[in-house]
Design an enzyme around this catalytic site. Structure first.
Site, PDB file in Angstrom:
ATOM      1  N   CYS A  70      12.356  -2.650 -10.065  1.00  0.00           N
ATOM      2  CA  CYS A  70      12.721  -2.943  -8.590  1.00  0.00           C
ATOM      3  C   CYS A  70      13.935  -2.881  -8.016  1.00  0.00           C
ATOM      4  O   CYS A  70      14.141  -2.454  -7.141  1.00  0.00           O
ATOM      5  CB  CYS A  70      11.923  -4.521  -8.238  1.00  0.00           C
ATOM      6  N   CYS A  96       7.476  -5.308  -3.184  1.00  0.00           N
ATOM      7  CA  CYS A  96       7.283  -6.665  -3.957  1.00  0.00           C
ATOM      8  C   CYS A  96       8.649  -7.579  -3.594  1.00  0.00           C
ATOM      9  O   CYS A  96       9.557  -7.305  -3.239  1.00  0.00           O
ATOM     10  CB  CYS A  96       7.022  -6.367  -5.277  1.00  0.00           C
ATOM     11  N   ASP A  98       6.263   0.954  -3.648  1.00  0.00           N
ATOM     12  CA  ASP A  98       7.078   0.376  -2.807  1.00  0.00           C
ATOM     13  C   ASP A  98       8.161   1.131  -2.276  1.00  0.00           C
ATOM     14  O   ASP A  98       8.306   2.317  -2.935  1.00  0.00           O
ATOM     15  CB  ASP A  98       7.851  -0.962  -3.682  1.00  0.00           C
ATOM     16  N   CYS A 139       4.334   2.022  -7.899  1.00  0.00           N
ATOM     17  CA  CYS A 139       3.665   0.867  -7.239  1.00  0.00           C
ATOM     18  C   CYS A 139       3.579   1.107  -5.703  1.00  0.00           C
ATOM     19  O   CYS A 139       3.115   0.172  -5.034  1.00  0.00           O
ATOM     20  CB  CYS A 139       4.872  -0.316  -7.425  1.00  0.00           C
TER      21      CYS A 139
HETATM   22 FE1  FES Z   1       7.712  -1.681  -7.326  1.00  0.00          FE
HETATM   23 FE2  FES Z   1       8.650  -4.187  -7.312  1.00  0.00          FE
HETATM   24  S1  FES Z   1       6.905  -3.853  -7.750  1.00  0.00           S
HETATM   25  S2  FES Z   1       9.581  -2.333  -6.487  1.00  0.00           S
END
Ligand code: FES
Length: 130
Positions: A104, A60, A37, A35
Protein backbone atom coordinates in the site's frame (compact mmCIF):
# COMPACT_ATOMS: atom_id res chain seq x y z
CA UNK A 1 -0.43 -5.52 20.02
CA UNK A 2 -2.58 -3.41 17.74
CA UNK A 3 -2.29 -4.31 14.10
CA UNK A 4 -2.05 -0.68 13.05
CA UNK A 5 -0.12 2.13 14.71
CA UNK A 6 -1.90 5.19 16.06
CA UNK A 7 -0.38 7.22 13.24
CA UNK A 8 -1.85 4.91 10.62
CA UNK A 9 -5.25 5.18 12.28
CA UNK A 10 -4.93 8.96 12.56
CA UNK A 11 -4.03 9.43 8.88
CA UNK A 12 -6.74 6.96 7.88
CA UNK A 13 -9.42 8.75 9.91
CA UNK A 14 -8.23 12.29 9.20
CA UNK A 15 -6.35 12.12 5.92
CA UNK A 16 -4.36 15.25 5.04
CA UNK A 17 -4.36 16.81 1.57
CA UNK A 18 -7.36 14.97 0.15
CA UNK A 19 -8.68 16.39 -3.10
CA UNK A 20 -7.57 17.53 -6.50
CA UNK A 21 -5.59 20.47 -7.89
CA UNK A 22 -6.93 22.28 -10.92
CA UNK A 23 -4.31 22.80 -13.61
CA UNK A 24 -1.85 20.67 -11.66
CA UNK A 25 1.77 20.72 -12.87
CA UNK A 26 1.97 16.96 -12.53
CA UNK A 27 -0.57 14.18 -12.10
CA UNK A 28 0.24 10.55 -11.38
CA UNK A 29 -2.08 7.61 -11.12
CA UNK A 30 -1.22 4.07 -10.15
CA UNK A 31 -3.14 0.95 -9.32
CA UNK A 32 -2.45 -2.42 -7.83
CA UNK A 33 -3.89 -5.13 -10.02
CA UNK A 34 -4.10 -7.62 -7.18
CA UNK A 35 -6.20 -5.62 -4.72
CA UNK A 36 -7.70 -3.21 -7.26
CA UNK A 37 -6.77 -0.12 -5.25
CA UNK A 38 -6.09 3.11 -7.13
CA UNK A 39 -4.18 6.23 -6.08
CA UNK A 40 -3.94 9.57 -7.83
CA UNK A 41 -1.55 12.38 -6.87
CA UNK A 42 -1.72 16.02 -8.00
CA UNK A 43 1.29 18.35 -7.70
CA UNK A 44 1.64 22.11 -7.87
CA UNK A 45 5.30 22.98 -8.36
CA UNK A 46 6.77 26.46 -7.97
CA UNK A 47 10.45 27.12 -8.51
CA UNK A 48 11.36 23.48 -8.03
CA UNK A 49 9.41 23.23 -4.77
CA UNK A 50 6.30 21.14 -4.14
CA UNK A 51 4.03 24.08 -3.37
CA UNK A 52 0.92 21.94 -3.01
CA UNK A 53 -0.04 18.30 -3.25
CA UNK A 54 -3.40 16.54 -3.11
CA UNK A 55 -4.48 12.96 -3.46
CA UNK A 56 -7.47 10.82 -4.25
CA UNK A 57 -7.25 7.21 -3.14
CA UNK A 58 -9.77 4.52 -3.83
CA UNK A 59 -8.35 1.88 -1.59
CA UNK A 60 -7.73 0.31 1.76
CA UNK A 61 -7.06 2.15 4.99
CA UNK A 62 -3.30 1.63 4.68
CA UNK A 63 -3.34 3.10 1.19
CA UNK A 64 -5.23 6.14 2.43
CA UNK A 65 -2.88 6.57 5.40
CA UNK A 66 0.16 6.10 3.11
CA UNK A 67 -1.09 8.71 0.63
CA UNK A 68 -1.81 11.15 3.42
CA UNK A 69 1.62 10.68 5.03
CA UNK A 70 3.42 10.76 1.68
CA UNK A 71 1.82 14.09 0.77
CA UNK A 72 2.84 15.50 4.16
CA UNK A 73 6.41 14.30 3.65
CA UNK A 74 6.87 16.03 0.27
CA UNK A 75 4.86 19.21 0.77
CA UNK A 76 7.16 22.25 0.74
CA UNK A 77 10.17 20.09 -0.25
CA UNK A 78 12.34 20.34 -3.37
CA UNK A 79 11.32 18.17 -6.30
CA UNK A 80 14.55 16.17 -5.95
CA UNK A 81 13.62 15.20 -2.39
CA UNK A 82 10.12 14.18 -3.46
CA UNK A 83 11.63 12.03 -6.20
CA UNK A 84 13.79 10.27 -3.61
CA UNK A 85 10.88 9.41 -1.30
CA UNK A 86 10.67 5.68 -0.73
CA UNK A 87 7.77 3.55 0.41
CA UNK A 88 9.93 2.52 3.37
CA UNK A 89 10.21 6.14 4.49
CA UNK A 90 6.43 6.48 4.24
CA UNK A 91 5.88 3.30 6.26
CA UNK A 92 8.45 4.39 8.85
CA UNK A 93 6.81 7.78 9.20
CA UNK A 94 3.57 5.91 9.93
CA UNK A 95 5.38 3.93 12.66
CA UNK A 96 5.21 0.84 10.48
CA UNK A 97 2.75 -1.16 8.45
CA UNK A 98 2.05 -4.89 8.66
CA UNK A 99 4.20 -6.80 6.13
CA UNK A 100 1.26 -7.72 3.95
CA UNK A 101 0.28 -4.03 3.80
CA UNK A 102 3.67 -2.72 2.65
CA UNK A 103 2.46 -2.74 -0.96
CA UNK A 104 0.00 0.00 0.00
CA UNK A 105 2.93 2.32 0.74
CA UNK A 106 4.49 1.33 -2.60
CA UNK A 107 1.46 2.81 -4.32
CA UNK A 108 2.20 6.17 -2.67
CA UNK A 109 5.84 6.15 -3.81
CA UNK A 110 4.87 5.19 -7.35
CA UNK A 111 2.03 7.71 -7.61
CA UNK A 112 4.36 10.54 -6.56
CA UNK A 113 7.06 9.40 -9.00
CA UNK A 114 4.50 9.19 -11.82
CA UNK A 115 3.26 12.68 -11.02
CA UNK A 116 6.86 13.98 -11.07
CA UNK A 117 7.52 12.21 -14.37
CA UNK A 118 4.41 13.89 -15.74
CA UNK A 119 5.79 17.24 -14.55
CA UNK A 120 9.18 16.55 -16.16
CA UNK A 121 7.54 15.51 -19.42
CA UNK A 122 5.93 18.96 -19.55
CA UNK A 123 9.06 20.76 -18.29
CA UNK A 124 12.06 18.79 -19.58
CA UNK A 125 14.33 21.74 -18.86
CA UNK A 126 13.74 21.25 -15.12
CA UNK A 127 15.26 17.79 -15.13
CA UNK A 128 18.71 19.17 -15.83
CA UNK A 129 18.56 21.25 -12.68
CA UNK A 130 18.16 18.17 -10.49
FE1 FES B 1 -4.16 -2.66 -1.92
FE2 FES B 1 -3.82 -1.58 0.40
S1 FES B 1 -4.75 -3.50 0.00
S2 FES B 1 -3.30 -0.75 -1.51
Amino acid sequence: MALYSEKVMDHFRNPRNVGTIENADGVGEVGNARCGDIMKIYLKIDDGIIADVKFETFGCGSAIASSSMATELIKGKPVSEAMALTNKAVAEALDGLPDYKMHCSVLAEEAIKNALEDYYSKHPEQRKDE
